[in-house]
Design a protein around this motif. Sequence first.
Motif, mmCIF file in Angstrom:
data_model
loop_
_atom_site.group_PDB
_atom_site.id
_atom_site.type_symbol
_atom_site.label_atom_id
_atom_site.label_comp_id
_atom_site.label_asym_id
_atom_site.label_seq_id
_atom_site.Cartn_x
_atom_site.Cartn_y
_atom_site.Cartn_z
ATOM 1 N N ALA A 177 13.106 9.136 -5.689
ATOM 2 C CA ALA A 177 13.302 8.896 -4.261
ATOM 3 C C ALA A 177 12.304 9.691 -3.429
ATOM 4 O O ALA A 177 11.658 9.157 -2.509
ATOM 5 N N TRP A 178 12.155 10.970 -3.722
ATOM 6 C CA TRP A 178 11.198 11.793 -2.993
ATOM 7 C C TRP A 178 9.774 11.318 -3.232
ATOM 8 O O TRP A 178 8.934 11.344 -2.317
ATOM 9 N N LEU A 179 9.484 10.856 -4.435
ATOM 10 C CA LEU A 179 8.147 10.362 -4.745
ATOM 11 C C LEU A 179 7.775 9.186 -3.851
ATOM 12 O O LEU A 179 6.660 9.140 -3.293
ATOM 13 N N PHE A 180 8.688 8.246 -3.673
ATOM 14 C CA PHE A 180 8.366 7.063 -2.879
ATOM 15 C C PHE A 180 8.316 7.365 -1.386
ATOM 16 O O PHE A 180 7.524 6.754 -0.660
ATOM 17 N N VAL A 181 9.130 8.284 -0.913
ATOM 18 C CA VAL A 181 9.050 8.674 0.501
ATOM 19 C C VAL A 181 7.709 9.337 0.786
ATOM 20 O O VAL A 181 7.013 9.001 1.760
ATOM 21 N N LEU A 182 7.308 10.275 -0.062
ATOM 22 C CA LEU A 182 6.023 10.953 0.125
ATOM 23 C C LEU A 182 4.856 9.980 -0.013
ATOM 24 O O LEU A 182 3.891 10.021 0.779
ATOM 25 N N THR A 183 4.934 9.085 -0.993
ATOM 26 C CA THR A 183 3.854 8.119 -1.203
ATOM 27 C C THR A 183 3.676 7.218 0.012
ATOM 28 O O THR A 183 2.541 6.951 0.440
ATOM 29 N N ALA A 184 4.783 6.738 0.583
ATOM 30 C CA ALA A 184 4.698 5.848 1.742
ATOM 31 C C ALA A 184 4.031 6.546 2.921
ATOM 32 O O ALA A 184 3.183 5.958 3.615
ATOM 33 N N LEU A 185 4.385 7.786 3.172
ATOM 34 C CA LEU A 185 3.795 8.527 4.292
ATOM 35 C C LEU A 185 2.304 8.758 4.078
ATOM 36 O O LEU A 185 1.488 8.572 4.991
ATOM 37 N N LEU A 186 1.937 9.155 2.871
ATOM 38 C CA LEU A 186 0.526 9.386 2.573
ATOM 39 C C LEU A 186 -0.276 8.082 2.596
ATOM 40 O O LEU A 186 -1.419 8.052 3.072
ATOM 41 N N LEU A 187 0.311 6.999 2.103
ATOM 42 C CA LEU A 187 -0.375 5.709 2.105
ATOM 43 C C LEU A 187 -0.574 5.197 3.525
ATOM 44 O O LEU A 187 -1.617 4.613 3.839
ATOM 45 N N LEU A 188 0.403 5.419 4.395
ATOM 46 C CA LEU A 188 0.258 5.034 5.798
ATOM 47 C C LEU A 188 -0.919 5.780 6.420
ATOM 48 O O LEU A 188 -1.731 5.191 7.148
ATOM 49 N N GLY A 189 -1.010 7.083 6.155
ATOM 50 C CA GLY A 189 -2.136 7.851 6.677
ATOM 51 C C GLY A 189 -3.469 7.321 6.182
ATOM 52 O O GLY A 189 -4.430 7.197 6.953
ATOM 53 N N ALA A 190 -3.531 6.972 4.891
ATOM 54 C CA ALA A 190 -4.775 6.429 4.334
ATOM 55 C C ALA A 190 -5.122 5.079 4.959
ATOM 56 O O ALA A 190 -6.287 4.806 5.267
ATOM 57 N N ALA A 191 -4.113 4.227 5.163
ATOM 58 C CA ALA A 191 -4.350 2.909 5.753
ATOM 59 C C ALA A 191 -4.804 3.034 7.209
ATOM 60 O O ALA A 191 -5.661 2.272 7.671
ATOM 61 N N LEU A 192 -4.246 3.992 7.947
ATOM 62 C CA LEU A 192 -4.656 4.205 9.342
ATOM 63 C C LEU A 192 -6.104 4.675 9.401
ATOM 64 O O LEU A 192 -6.873 4.255 10.271
ATOM 65 N N LEU A 193 -6.492 5.561 8.495
ATOM 66 C CA LEU A 193 -7.878 6.009 8.459
ATOM 67 C C LEU A 193 -8.818 4.869 8.081
ATOM 68 O O LEU A 193 -9.944 4.771 8.578
ATOM 69 N N TRP A 194 -8.344 4.000 7.191
ATOM 70 C CA TRP A 194 -9.184 2.908 6.697
ATOM 71 C C TRP A 194 -9.370 1.807 7.737
ATOM 72 O O TRP A 194 -10.483 1.319 7.943
ATOM 73 N N ARG A 195 -8.260 1.416 8.399
ATOM 74 C CA ARG A 195 -8.309 0.263 9.295
ATOM 75 C C ARG A 195 -8.076 0.588 10.767
ATOM 76 O O ARG A 195 -8.479 -0.173 11.638
ATOM 77 N N GLY A 196 -7.382 1.690 11.019
ATOM 78 C CA GLY A 196 -6.966 1.967 12.385
ATOM 79 C C GLY A 196 -5.684 1.223 12.704
ATOM 80 O O GLY A 196 -5.298 0.275 12.004
ATOM 81 N N PRO A 197 -4.988 1.624 13.776
ATOM 82 C CA PRO A 197 -3.695 0.988 14.123
ATOM 83 C C PRO A 197 -3.795 -0.515 14.339
ATOM 84 O O PRO A 197 -2.883 -1.266 13.976
#
Length: 280
Positions: A177-197
């Motif tokens: 459970a903690w793994l997927f919560v942390l992964t989602a937050l980190l992946l969102l940050g990576a996607a924002l850096l990659w594409r922007g909002p």
Amino acid sequence: MPTEVLVVVLLSALLHAGWNAIVRASGDKLMASLLVAFGAAALALPLLPWLPLPATASLPFLLSSALIHVVYFLLVARAYRDADLGLAYPLMRGTAPLLTTLAAAVWLGEVPGARTALGIALICAGVLALAVVAWRAAARPSGAVLAAVANAGVIALYTVIDGQGVRLAGHALAYSAWLFVLTALLLLGAALLWRGPAGLRLPAGARRVMLLGGAGTLGAYSLVLWAMARAPVAGVAALRETSIVFAALIGALLLHEPLGRSRLLAVVLVGAGAAALRLG
């Protein structure tokens, strides 16, 4: 391998093939990967107050795995952008058990016995045979192939890390459970850096992708972590690659992909490997 572990890992394989098919069928593969990760996190988040915290010794493994899972989801999106499920999926999953076996032997001291090694070899042979069949029929997009092969190394890496981390955590579901919560937050940050909002607009059917894909990935990996806490990591990792058989069946039944004699032979090899693991 105990029967209950074998059944759990096979169920995990089915769920895993299902959520990968959802990503492949989506128009925006990166957005679909992000939705799957957030779906898993949304399902895991309400469980956290009712679960014990993972043991302190497991936290470096947990954080490392979350970072590696971000790379995994990004490579999944890249592979499926230009390659079919029948090509990219076997390439990603087929070589991972061999790498995992080597890594588990070196890092965890888990050297497989003769029957277990035979089972791993048969499963890898069957999965890679499916990849060869798909390769011959595909346009062979080099970028997607490289992404899929690179992801095999990523899969092996996080499998070994989580195999150790979940044993130290003391509770497989809490770790997952903690793994997927942390992964989602980190992946969102990576996607924002990659594409922007502006580049992360929700597509049509986003809720379905998030719920079905999220439930599939959370269920699949929680089950496999439970299994790795009770059986050798290499054997579990190899048996999980039977997911390619489920992917081939999903492709034949739902996506109308051909399931010829070569694919059926590969399925038989995977089945024989699963049987060898059961006897090992």
